[in-house]
Scaffold this motif. Structure first.
Motif, mmCIF file in Angstrom:
data_model
loop_
_atom_site.group_PDB
_atom_site.id
_atom_site.type_symbol
_atom_site.label_atom_id
_atom_site.label_comp_id
_atom_site.label_asym_id
_atom_site.label_seq_id
_atom_site.Cartn_x
_atom_site.Cartn_y
_atom_site.Cartn_z
ATOM 1 N N UNK A 111 52.811 27.926 -13.913
ATOM 2 C CA UNK A 111 51.441 27.704 -13.429
ATOM 3 C C UNK A 111 51.510 27.510 -11.923
ATOM 4 N N UNK A 112 50.339 27.404 -11.299
ATOM 5 C CA UNK A 112 50.285 27.118 -9.861
ATOM 6 C C UNK A 112 49.291 25.987 -9.637
ATOM 7 N N UNK A 113 49.590 25.139 -8.662
ATOM 8 C CA UNK A 113 48.729 24.002 -8.340
ATOM 9 C C UNK A 113 48.208 24.131 -6.916
ATOM 10 N N UNK A 129 47.141 19.753 -18.156
ATOM 11 C CA UNK A 129 47.796 20.454 -19.246
ATOM 12 C C UNK A 129 48.959 21.334 -18.834
ATOM 13 N N UNK A 130 49.207 21.494 -17.569
ATOM 14 C CA UNK A 130 50.331 22.307 -17.093
ATOM 15 C C UNK A 130 51.405 21.381 -16.541
ATOM 16 N N UNK A 131 52.649 21.784 -16.696
ATOM 17 C CA UNK A 131 53.740 20.999 -16.119
ATOM 18 C C UNK A 131 54.849 21.923 -15.686
ATOM 19 N N UNK A 132 55.664 21.452 -14.761
ATOM 20 C CA UNK A 132 56.784 22.240 -14.277
ATOM 21 C C UNK A 132 57.484 21.534 -13.139
ATOM 22 N N UNK A 133 58.540 22.148 -12.673
ATOM 23 C CA UNK A 133 59.364 21.611 -11.599
ATOM 24 C C UNK A 133 58.881 22.127 -10.244
ATOM 25 N N UNK A 134 58.876 21.232 -9.253
ATOM 26 C CA UNK A 134 58.478 21.579 -7.888
ATOM 27 C C UNK A 134 59.461 20.942 -6.910
ATOM 28 N N UNK A 163 54.667 25.913 -10.310
ATOM 29 C CA UNK A 163 55.309 24.980 -11.226
ATOM 30 C C UNK A 163 56.307 25.800 -12.030
ATOM 31 N N UNK A 164 57.575 25.472 -11.896
ATOM 32 C CA UNK A 164 58.653 26.291 -12.440
ATOM 33 C C UNK A 164 59.213 25.724 -13.744
#
Length: 173
Positions: free
Chosen positions: A129-131, A153-158, A117-118
């Protein structure tokens, strides 16, 4: 006598139409709209309930083929019939689900294991983070190639290609 024959003919035609509509599996046009909701078909939704019966046809009298047991799982609606929605999951399995079990909240399933998650929609961006594969995440905004997701609780671009539950050409703000 004539009225009785007209009634039987109407019933026979209605049944043929219903059978054809329920068994049709041809291509779905991008501009098609649901007859019940007037919303676009196909479209994505999520399972609102912790469990959802998937039936062979659009009524309680139809056999249950299986049960979804994950709240939030993304599903694609491909048809509507009264209070029932024909859905398909990421594996292509489908059936009929009562509309009360579905939510308009958009979710996706992570298809790539340990998906980064970028911080920004760029391959060289910082990893936040990583999913794991199979994680159900909430869908945020999307550009042509990237989507912002959040889970636990983690967020990001994929990259869009690493998730299921969003169309390749879909843009969300």
């Amino acid at each position: 006598m004539r009225a009785r024959l007209r009634g039987r003919a109407f019933l026979a035609i209605s049944l043929l139409f219903l059978i054809g509509a329920l068994s049709w599996t041809g291509p779905v046009l991008a501009e098609e709209r649901g007859r019940v909701t007037n919303l676009p078909l196909p479209r994505y939704v999520s399972l609102k309930a912790a469990e959802g019966n998937v039936r062979r046809g659009p009524s309680l009298s139809h056999r249950i083929d299986w049960v979804y047991t994950r709240r939030g799982v993304p599903l694609q609606i491909t048809a509507e019939f009264g209070h029932w929605r024909q859905v398909r999951d990421r594996d292509g399995a489908g059936g009929w689900v009562h509309y009360s079990l579905l939510s308009g909240v958009r979710t996706v399933i992570v298809d790539q294991d340990m998906l980064p998650l970028l911080r920004a929609p760029r391959p060289e961006a910082e990893v936040l983070a990583k999913a794991e594969a199979g994680v159900i995440a909430r869908l945020g905004e999307c550009s042509i190639d990237w989507c912002r997701i959040s889970a636990d609780g983690a967020s990001g671009w994929v990259p869009k290609t690493a998730i299921w539950g969003v169309d390749a050409d879909e843009i969300r703000e």
